[in-house]
Design a protein around this motif. Structure first.
Motif, PDB file in Angstrom:
ATOM      1  N   LEU A   1       3.012  -4.558  -0.095  1.00 16.20           N
ATOM      2  CA  LEU A   1       2.530  -3.819   1.075  1.00 16.20           C
ATOM      3  C   LEU A   1       3.166  -2.433   1.153  1.00 16.20           C
ATOM      4  O   LEU A   1       2.498  -1.442   1.461  1.00 16.20           O
ATOM      5  CB  LEU A   1       2.805  -4.603   2.363  1.00 16.20           C
ATOM      6  CG  LEU A   1       2.012  -5.913   2.525  1.00 16.20           C
ATOM      7  CD1 LEU A   1       2.393  -6.615   3.817  1.00 16.20           C
ATOM      8  CD2 LEU A   1       0.506  -5.677   2.473  1.00 16.20           C
ATOM      9  N   GLU A   2       4.459  -2.347   0.828  1.00 19.93           N
ATOM     10  CA  GLU A   2       5.120  -1.037   0.831  1.00 19.93           C
ATOM     11  C   GLU A   2       4.519  -0.144  -0.260  1.00 19.93           C
ATOM     12  O   GLU A   2       4.212   1.029  -0.040  1.00 19.93           O
ATOM     13  CB  GLU A   2       6.636  -1.196   0.611  1.00 19.93           C
ATOM     14  CG  GLU A   2       7.371   0.126   0.726  1.00 19.93           C
ATOM     15  CD  GLU A   2       8.858   0.043   0.415  1.00 19.93           C
ATOM     16  OE1 GLU A   2       9.478   1.125   0.289  1.00 19.93           O
ATOM     17  OE2 GLU A   2       9.405  -1.074   0.299  1.00 19.93           O
ATOM     18  N   TRP A   3       4.352  -0.709  -1.461  1.00 17.47           N
ATOM     19  CA  TRP A   3       3.783   0.013  -2.605  1.00 17.47           C
ATOM     20  C   TRP A   3       2.387   0.539  -2.250  1.00 17.47           C
ATOM     21  O   TRP A   3       2.070   1.712  -2.488  1.00 17.47           O
ATOM     22  CB  TRP A   3       3.711  -0.963  -3.784  1.00 17.47           C
ATOM     23  CG  TRP A   3       3.552  -0.388  -5.156  1.00 17.47           C
ATOM     24  CD1 TRP A   3       4.505  -0.342  -6.131  1.00 17.47           C
ATOM     25  CD2 TRP A   3       2.363   0.167  -5.754  1.00 17.47           C
ATOM     26  NE1 TRP A   3       3.986   0.214  -7.283  1.00 17.47           N
ATOM     27  CE2 TRP A   3       2.683   0.537  -7.079  1.00 17.47           C
ATOM     28  CE3 TRP A   3       1.068   0.397  -5.299  1.00 17.47           C
ATOM     29  CZ2 TRP A   3       1.756   1.133  -7.949  1.00 17.47           C
ATOM     30  CZ3 TRP A   3       0.140   0.998  -6.145  1.00 17.47           C
ATOM     31  CH2 TRP A   3       0.483   1.354  -7.457  1.00 17.47           C
ATOM     32  N   LEU A   4       1.565  -0.342  -1.693  1.00 17.79           N
ATOM     33  CA  LEU A   4       0.165   0.007  -1.408  1.00 17.79           C
ATOM     34  C   LEU A   4       0.052   1.064  -0.311  1.00 17.79           C
ATOM     35  O   LEU A   4      -0.837   1.923  -0.357  1.00 17.79           O
ATOM     36  CB  LEU A   4      -0.619  -1.251  -1.018  1.00 17.79           C
ATOM     37  CG  LEU A   4      -0.756  -2.301  -2.133  1.00 17.79           C
ATOM     38  CD1 LEU A   4      -1.363  -3.589  -1.598  1.00 17.79           C
ATOM     39  CD2 LEU A   4      -1.582  -1.769  -3.304  1.00 17.79           C
ATOM     40  N   LYS A   5       0.958   1.042   0.657  1.00 18.26           N
ATOM     41  CA  LYS A   5       0.940   2.061   1.720  1.00 18.26           C
ATOM     42  C   LYS A   5       1.259   3.440   1.131  1.00 18.26           C
ATOM     43  O   LYS A   5       0.587   4.431   1.419  1.00 18.26           O
ATOM     44  CB  LYS A   5       1.953   1.697   2.815  1.00 18.26           C
ATOM     45  CG  LYS A   5       1.877   2.601   4.047  1.00 18.26           C
ATOM     46  CD  LYS A   5       2.706   2.016   5.183  1.00 18.26           C
ATOM     47  CE  LYS A   5       2.447   2.741   6.496  1.00 18.26           C
ATOM     48  NZ  LYS A   5       3.004   4.078   6.554  1.00 18.26           N
ATOM     49  N   ILE A   6       2.287   3.489   0.270  1.00 17.78           N
ATOM     50  CA  ILE A   6       2.658   4.749  -0.392  1.00 17.78           C
ATOM     51  C   ILE A   6       1.480   5.249  -1.227  1.00 17.78           C
ATOM     52  O   ILE A   6       1.133   6.435  -1.204  1.00 17.78           O
ATOM     53  CB  ILE A   6       3.903   4.547  -1.290  1.00 17.78           C
ATOM     54  CG1 ILE A   6       5.127   4.215  -0.447  1.00 17.78           C
ATOM     55  CG2 ILE A   6       4.175   5.775  -2.159  1.00 17.78           C
ATOM     56  CD1 ILE A   6       6.290   3.632  -1.242  1.00 17.78           C
ATOM     57  N   TYR A   7       0.867   4.321  -1.951  1.00 18.74           N
ATOM     58  CA  TYR A   7      -0.273   4.667  -2.802  1.00 18.74           C
ATOM     59  C   TYR A   7      -1.418   5.254  -1.966  1.00 18.74           C
ATOM     60  O   TYR A   7      -1.974   6.306  -2.298  1.00 18.74           O
ATOM     61  CB  TYR A   7      -0.756   3.423  -3.562  1.00 18.74           C
ATOM     62  CG  TYR A   7      -2.121   3.616  -4.188  1.00 18.74           C
ATOM     63  CD1 TYR A   7      -2.246   4.163  -5.462  1.00 18.74           C
ATOM     64  CD2 TYR A   7      -3.280   3.287  -3.482  1.00 18.74           C
ATOM     65  CE1 TYR A   7      -3.497   4.386  -6.017  1.00 18.74           C
ATOM     66  CE2 TYR A   7      -4.536   3.510  -4.029  1.00 18.74           C
ATOM     67  CZ  TYR A   7      -4.644   4.058  -5.296  1.00 18.74           C
ATOM     68  OH  TYR A   7      -5.879   4.305  -5.835  1.00 18.74           O
ATOM     69  N   LEU A   8      -1.802   4.566  -0.898  1.00 23.08           N
ATOM     70  CA  LEU A   8      -2.943   5.003  -0.088  1.00 23.08           C
ATOM     71  C   LEU A   8      -2.692   6.355   0.576  1.00 23.08           C
ATOM     72  O   LEU A   8      -3.609   7.191   0.675  1.00 23.08           O
ATOM     73  CB  LEU A   8      -3.274   3.947   0.973  1.00 23.08           C
ATOM     74  CG  LEU A   8      -4.068   2.736   0.475  1.00 23.08           C
ATOM     75  CD1 LEU A   8      -4.138   1.660   1.557  1.00 23.08           C
ATOM     76  CD2 LEU A   8      -5.482   3.131   0.034  1.00 23.08           C
ATOM     77  N   GLU A   9      -1.462   6.588   1.029  1.00 21.45           N
ATOM     78  CA  GLU A   9      -1.133   7.897   1.622  1.00 21.45           C
ATOM     79  C   GLU A   9      -1.338   9.009   0.594  1.00 21.45           C
ATOM     80  O   GLU A   9      -1.952  10.045   0.896  1.00 21.45           O
ATOM     81  CB  GLU A   9       0.313   7.898   2.121  1.00 21.45           C
ATOM     82  CG  GLU A   9       0.520   7.096   3.393  1.00 21.45           C
ATOM     83  CD  GLU A   9       1.980   6.929   3.784  1.00 21.45           C
ATOM     84  OE1 GLU A   9       2.229   6.485   4.918  1.00 21.45           O
ATOM     85  OE2 GLU A   9       2.866   7.235   2.942  1.00 21.45           O
ATOM     86  N   ALA A  10      -0.844   8.779  -0.635  1.00 15.73           N
ATOM     87  CA  ALA A  10      -0.987   9.794  -1.692  1.00 15.73           C
ATOM     88  C   ALA A  10      -2.452   9.956  -2.104  1.00 15.73           C
ATOM     89  O   ALA A  10      -2.928  11.075  -2.319  1.00 15.73           O
ATOM     90  CB  ALA A  10      -0.137   9.402  -2.902  1.00 15.73           C
ATOM     91  N   PHE A  11      -3.178   8.828  -2.204  1.00 14.90           N
ATOM     92  CA  PHE A  11      -4.593   8.865  -2.605  1.00 14.90           C
ATOM     93  C   PHE A  11      -5.400   9.691  -1.599  1.00 14.90           C
ATOM     94  O   PHE A  11      -6.208  10.544  -1.979  1.00 14.90           O
ATOM     95  CB  PHE A  11      -5.134   7.437  -2.705  1.00 14.90           C
ATOM     96  CG  PHE A  11      -6.555   7.350  -3.209  1.00 14.90           C
ATOM     97  CD1 PHE A  11      -6.880   7.736  -4.508  1.00 14.90           C
ATOM     98  CD2 PHE A  11      -7.574   6.877  -2.386  1.00 14.90           C
ATOM     99  CE1 PHE A  11      -8.182   7.657  -4.983  1.00 14.90           C
ATOM    100  CE2 PHE A  11      -8.881   6.786  -2.838  1.00 14.90           C
ATOM    101  CZ  PHE A  11      -9.183   7.178  -4.148  1.00 14.90           C
ATOM    102  N   LYS A  12      -5.154   9.457  -0.314  1.00 14.74           N
ATOM    103  CA  LYS A  12      -5.876  10.201   0.734  1.00 14.74           C
ATOM    104  C   LYS A  12      -5.540  11.691   0.659  1.00 14.74           C
ATOM    105  O   LYS A  12      -6.412  12.548   0.808  1.00 14.74           O
ATOM    106  CB  LYS A  12      -5.521   9.646   2.116  1.00 14.74           C
ATOM    107  CG  LYS A  12      -6.200   8.325   2.426  1.00 14.74           C
ATOM    108  CD  LYS A  12      -5.971   7.948   3.887  1.00 14.74           C
ATOM    109  CE  LYS A  12      -6.919   6.830   4.303  1.00 14.74           C
ATOM    110  NZ  LYS A  12      -6.868   6.595   5.757  1.00 14.74           N
ATOM    111  N   GLU A  13      -4.265  11.981   0.436  1.00 12.58           N
ATOM    112  CA  GLU A  13      -3.846  13.384   0.359  1.00 12.58           C
ATOM    113  C   GLU A  13      -4.534  14.093  -0.807  1.00 12.58           C
ATOM    114  O   GLU A  13      -5.036  15.210  -0.661  1.00 12.58           O
ATOM    115  CB  GLU A  13      -2.321  13.459   0.219  1.00 12.58           C
ATOM    116  CG  GLU A  13      -1.791  14.874   0.336  1.00 12.58           C
ATOM    117  CD  GLU A  13      -0.273  14.937   0.374  1.00 12.58           C
ATOM    118  OE1 GLU A  13       0.256  16.050   0.387  1.00 12.58           O
ATOM    119  OE2 GLU A  13       0.387  13.881   0.400  1.00 12.58           O
TER     120      GLU A  13
END
Length: 360
Positions: free
Chosen positions: A275-287
């Motif tokens: 969940l921590e990994w995926l949150k970091i990933y999604l924030e970067a993907f959106k950016e």
């Protein structure tokens, strides 16, 4: 499927050299390449180091002097790998990633391989990729890959099922070696069972709503290079790169937490780490997509379910791949044993991940 990868205009062309390098006696062929790529290097002084981590190809580092500062990597394609690796697609992917500063420089291709820049750094181990200091670098780097547009206006489609079908058609039904043959019949699911599972996977996963993006598709530990000086990570080896489901690429990476030479699936990342990994990933993907960085818990939960279900497809894919390698590869590795491990984990994981529910 290669026509989906569109190399941007202005990307440097890659010369093709009419050289064939013998994987057993590689020095002569490698020197012919070095003569073209580094004409100022004295052939008698060129040193060569064979890297033994890979299980698809043979990799040779060519350099001058006492330290490996400027290194030209010569990668010789593994025996019969053209059956399941689209080499034209690999070069296109390499060039696209290079244009987006995500890959080392590709110097040339030759008849049975390619030459490229050596990235200084440490190839990672399973204990590294689960440490927060490293996975917080890996997640945004993968998001950067996934945000690359390289389809020239096409609506990109995943070639996962096409590739899987192709692999399935290449899987051996028997081996010459009696001991291997016995293991195949006793420990590997039957052809009919594999066919049924492949159909079930396509039906179950295609409708999960995972976006199709430009994927690495082979993000094992050794394909991640950590640069200590810059505090960054780079991914190498793009043989399997192409358009695929976002959740597949991440699920495949999570499967690699188990390692390769001494596989231990108890190391598969637990829910909290994911969940921590995926949150970091999604924030970067959106950016990277030019969207606001905010990510809701629901978005993370949806991706969590998608990723863990697509991890099944990763086990199945590499199980088929390992059976083909067991038939053709000249590399000293227990491919048949690896296939058994992947299929066993697939069947063990299947009820667990199918019990996961999407958030209301």
């Amino acid at each position: 499927m290669a026509n989906y990868i569109h190399v941007p205009e202005g990307a440097p062309t890659v010369p093709k050299l009419d050289v064939t390098v013998d994987e057993k006696d590689y020095r002569t062929g490698a020197l012919k390449l070095i003569k073209e790529l580094r004409p100022n290097w004295k052939p008698s002084e060129v040193k060569m180091k064979s890297f033994t981590d890979g299980i698809t190809n043979k990799l040779i580092g060519c350099y001058m002097g006492g330290v490996m500062e400027e290194v030209v990597l010569v990668r010789i394609y593994g025996h019969k790998t053209e059956l399941f690796v689209d080499r034209e697609n690999e070069v296109k992917s390499f060039r696209v990633l290079q244009a987006h500063r995500c890959a080392p420089q590709l110097y040339c291709t030759f008849n049975n391989g390619l030459c490229y820049e050596f990235l200084q750094g440490t190839a990672l181990e399973p204990e590294h990729i689960r440490s927060p200091g490293i996975f917080r670098l890996i997640a945004p780097q993968l998001a950067k890959y996934h945000a690359i547009h390289a389809h020239n206006g096409w609506v990109p489609q995943s070639d996962l099922w096409f590739k899987m079908g192709k692999y399935f058609s290449l899987v051996p039904t028997h081996f010459k070696d009696p001991a291997q043959n016995l293991r195949l019949s006793r420990e590997v699911p039957s052809t009919l069972s594999l066919q049924e599972e492949m159909l079930w996977l396509k039906q179950s996963l295609s409708g999960l709503g995972s976006p199709v993006v430009l994927c690495h598709n082979d993000l094992l530990c050794k394909n991640i290079i950590y640069g200590q000086t810059g505090g960054n990570v780079k991914f190498i080896d793009y043989e399997y790169a192409g358009y695929n489901y976002q959740a597949y690429d991440i699920g495949n990476h999570f499967n690699e937490f188990a390692g390769l030479s001494d596989v231990d699936y108890s190391l598969y990342p637990e829910r909290a780490l994911q969940l921590e990994w995926l949150k970091i990933y999604l924030e970067a993907f959106k950016e990277h997509k030019g969207q606001p960085r905010h990510v809701s818990d629901t978005e993370v939960e949806v991706l969590y379910v998608q990723v863990n279900r697509f991890a099944l497809a990763s086990h199945f894919f590499w199980g088929l791949w390992a059976l083909i390698q067991a038939q053709y590869s000249t590399i000293d590795f227990d491919f048949l044993g690896y296939a058994v491990l992947r299929f066993n984990q697939y069947f063990k994981m299947k009820p667990e991940v199918m019990a996961l529910n999407f958030p209301e």
